[in-house]
Design a protein around this motif. Structure first.
Motif, PDB file in Angstrom:
ATOM      1  N   ARG A  28     -10.786  -4.520   6.887  1.00  0.00           N
ATOM      2  CA  ARG A  28     -11.021  -3.533   7.955  1.00  0.00           C
ATOM      3  C   ARG A  28     -11.367  -4.280   9.233  1.00  0.00           C
ATOM      4  NH1 ARG A  28     -13.372   1.854   8.773  1.00  0.00           N
ATOM      5  NH2 ARG A  28     -12.949   2.250   6.582  1.00  0.00           N
ATOM      6  N   ASN A  29     -10.819  -3.781  10.351  1.00  0.00           N
ATOM      7  CA  ASN A  29     -11.277  -4.217  11.662  1.00  0.00           C
ATOM      8  C   ASN A  29     -11.299  -2.984  12.563  1.00  0.00           C
ATOM      9  OD1 ASN A  29      -8.657  -3.848  12.775  1.00  0.00           O
ATOM     10  ND2 ASN A  29      -8.091  -5.969  12.414  1.00  0.00           N
ATOM     11  N   ASN A  30     -11.457  -3.171  13.875  1.00  0.00           N
ATOM     12  CA  ASN A  30     -11.549  -2.010  14.768  1.00  0.00           C
ATOM     13  C   ASN A  30     -10.239  -1.237  14.892  1.00  0.00           C
ATOM     14  OD1 ASN A  30     -14.213  -2.534  15.332  1.00  0.00           O
ATOM     15  ND2 ASN A  30     -13.756  -3.777  17.129  1.00  0.00           N
ATOM     16  N   TRP A  31      -9.110  -1.833  14.503  1.00  0.00           N
ATOM     17  CA  TRP A  31      -7.804  -1.231  14.724  1.00  0.00           C
ATOM     18  C   TRP A  31      -7.136  -0.704  13.460  1.00  0.00           C
ATOM     19  CZ3 TRP A  31      -9.366  -6.000  16.490  1.00  0.00           C
ATOM     20  CH2 TRP A  31      -9.682  -6.048  17.842  1.00  0.00           C
ATOM     21  N   MET A  32      -7.552  -1.197  12.296  1.00  0.00           N
ATOM     22  CA  MET A  32      -6.859  -0.791  11.075  1.00  0.00           C
ATOM     23  C   MET A  32      -7.722  -1.001   9.841  1.00  0.00           C
ATOM     24  SD  MET A  32      -4.206  -3.821  10.139  1.00  0.00           S
ATOM     25  CE  MET A  32      -4.120  -4.915  11.524  1.00  0.00           C
ATOM     26  N   ARG A  33      -7.272  -0.357   8.778  1.00  0.00           N
ATOM     27  CA  ARG A  33      -7.861  -0.533   7.458  1.00  0.00           C
ATOM     28  C   ARG A  33      -6.717  -0.841   6.500  1.00  0.00           C
ATOM     29  NH1 ARG A  33      -9.084   3.234  10.492  1.00  0.00           N
ATOM     30  NH2 ARG A  33      -7.701   4.760   9.590  1.00  0.00           N
ATOM     31  N   VAL A  34      -6.958  -1.728   5.553  1.00  0.00           N
ATOM     32  CA  VAL A  34      -5.951  -2.054   4.547  1.00  0.00           C
ATOM     33  C   VAL A  34      -6.559  -1.760   3.185  1.00  0.00           C
ATOM     34  CG1 VAL A  34      -4.469  -3.848   3.570  1.00  0.00           C
ATOM     35  CG2 VAL A  34      -4.986  -3.874   6.020  1.00  0.00           C
ATOM     36  N   ARG A  35      -5.795  -1.022   2.385  1.00  0.00           N
ATOM     37  CA  ARG A  35      -6.282  -0.730   1.037  1.00  0.00           C
ATOM     38  C   ARG A  35      -5.213  -1.116   0.025  1.00  0.00           C
ATOM     39  NH1 ARG A  35      -4.485   5.042   1.893  1.00  0.00           N
ATOM     40  NH2 ARG A  35      -3.287   5.392  -0.018  1.00  0.00           N
ATOM     41  N   GLU A  36      -5.669  -1.367  -1.196  1.00  0.00           N
ATOM     42  CA  GLU A  36      -4.757  -1.666  -2.297  1.00  0.00           C
ATOM     43  C   GLU A  36      -5.040  -0.662  -3.406  1.00  0.00           C
ATOM     44  OE1 GLU A  36      -3.530  -5.787  -3.571  1.00  0.00           O
ATOM     45  OE2 GLU A  36      -4.813  -5.193  -5.253  1.00  0.00           O
ATOM     46  N   ASP A  37      -3.997   0.051  -3.808  1.00  0.00           N
ATOM     47  CA  ASP A  37      -4.129   1.090  -4.828  1.00  0.00           C
ATOM     48  C   ASP A  37      -3.444   0.658  -6.115  1.00  0.00           C
ATOM     49  OD1 ASP A  37      -5.270   2.526  -2.786  1.00  0.00           O
ATOM     50  OD2 ASP A  37      -3.597   3.922  -2.544  1.00  0.00           O
ATOM     51  N   ASP A  38      -4.106   0.905  -7.223  1.00  0.00           N
ATOM     52  CA  ASP A  38      -3.445   0.794  -8.528  1.00  0.00           C
ATOM     53  C   ASP A  38      -2.759   2.132  -8.759  1.00  0.00           C
ATOM     54  OD1 ASP A  38      -4.272  -1.825  -9.306  1.00  0.00           O
ATOM     55  OD2 ASP A  38      -6.285  -1.012  -9.677  1.00  0.00           O
ATOM     56  N   ILE A  39      -1.483   2.085  -9.096  1.00  0.00           N
ATOM     57  CA  ILE A  39      -0.698   3.316  -9.193  1.00  0.00           C
ATOM     58  C   ILE A  39       0.009   3.432 -10.539  1.00  0.00           C
ATOM     59  CG2 ILE A  39      -0.310   3.448  -6.698  1.00  0.00           C
ATOM     60  CD1 ILE A  39       2.598   2.358  -7.325  1.00  0.00           C
ATOM     61  N   LEU A  40       0.416   4.652 -10.846  1.00  0.00           N
ATOM     62  CA  LEU A  40       1.240   4.957 -12.011  1.00  0.00           C
ATOM     63  C   LEU A  40       2.457   5.719 -11.512  1.00  0.00           C
ATOM     64  CD1 LEU A  40       1.675   5.033 -15.096  1.00  0.00           C
ATOM     65  CD2 LEU A  40       0.414   7.223 -15.091  1.00  0.00           C
ATOM     66  N   ARG A  41       3.636   5.151 -11.727  1.00  0.00           N
ATOM     67  CA  ARG A  41       4.877   5.805 -11.312  1.00  0.00           C
ATOM     68  C   ARG A  41       5.282   6.856 -12.353  1.00  0.00           C
ATOM     69  NH1 ARG A  41       5.416   0.377 -10.106  1.00  0.00           N
ATOM     70  NH2 ARG A  41       5.649  -0.056  -7.881  1.00  0.00           N
ATOM     71  N   SER A  42       6.107   7.788 -11.941  1.00  0.00           N
ATOM     72  CA  SER A  42       6.523   8.860 -12.846  1.00  0.00           C
ATOM     73  C   SER A  42       7.329   8.338 -14.034  1.00  0.00           C
ATOM     74  CB  SER A  42       7.335   9.916 -12.084  1.00  0.00           C
ATOM     75  OG  SER A  42       8.478   9.312 -11.497  1.00  0.00           O
ATOM     76  N   ASN A  43       7.846   7.109 -13.941  1.00  0.00           N
ATOM     77  CA  ASN A  43       8.569   6.519 -15.074  1.00  0.00           C
ATOM     78  C   ASN A  43       7.637   5.819 -16.060  1.00  0.00           C
ATOM     79  OD1 ASN A  43       7.857   4.174 -13.761  1.00  0.00           O
ATOM     80  ND2 ASN A  43       9.957   3.491 -13.359  1.00  0.00           N
TER      81      ASN A  43
END
Length: 193
Positions: A28-43
């Protein structure tokens, strides 16, 4: 109901094909936030998705008769001077879109608009970033002093015929996707007037 030519009718209701299992902010800084998500695809396959989050922005099409105002500035990410429509954001989640557009227009060009016509909004590069960009047509322009922020100290203002601007897009001299997309919205709006 939409129709898919291969499979028949398709419901208009959005069906998520990815489920978020967990999410964590990694930067995170004053201009943006970066996140990383663990995901499950429909397959059934799991994976990760990186998302850059930025507050809303505005892009402005300042036109006087058959002439348009553009800015040229150094874009660090591509290490080149870039010619584009005035655009930007204020790093405020609740900024009023028209106020933002008017502010960016004055900051970058020194122009003030009598009329601001809302043409719609775009998602900037939604394959990896979540940022909405509001598109405005600025007319009834008057000149005032520019008020650039410290990152805009090198902006060069250009005023040219619309036909020349369109030729520059066609020749690949204007390559900013937001500029090209905003111009497309403007042309569709203009055709309906």
């Amino acid at each position: 109901m939409n129709y898919n030519h291969r499979e028949g009718p398709v419901s208009d209701a959005p069906v998520p094909s990815i489920t978020t299992l967990s999410s964590r902010e990694v930067y995170r800084n004053n201009w943006m936030r970066v996140r990383e998500d663990d995901i499950l695809r429909s397959n059934g396959k799991q994976g990760i998705y990186g998302v850059v989050e930025k507050d809303d922005a505005a892009i402005i099409i300042p036109i006087e008769g058959d002439r348009i105002w553009l800015i040229e500035q150094y874009r660090y990410t591509i290490e080149e001077q870039a010619l584009e429509l005035p655009q930007g954001g204020w790093e405020m989640a609740d900024a009023d879109p028209e106020e933002l557009a008017r502010g960016e227009l004055k900051e970058e060009t020194g122009l003030q608009a009598e009329q601001m016509t809302y043409l719609g909004h775009l998602w900037i590069a939604y394959g990896f970033t979540r940022q909405k960009q509001h598109v405005y047509l600025a007319t009834g322009l008057t000149h005032a002093d520019k008020d650039p922020d410290e990152e805009e100290h090198d902006i060069v203002l250009h005023n040219m015929p619309v036909a020349e601007f369109e030729q520059m897009m066609h020749e690949g001299k204007v390559r900013d996707a937001s500029t090209v997309a905003a111009w497309g919205l403007y042309l569709m709006w203009k055709a309906r007037q």
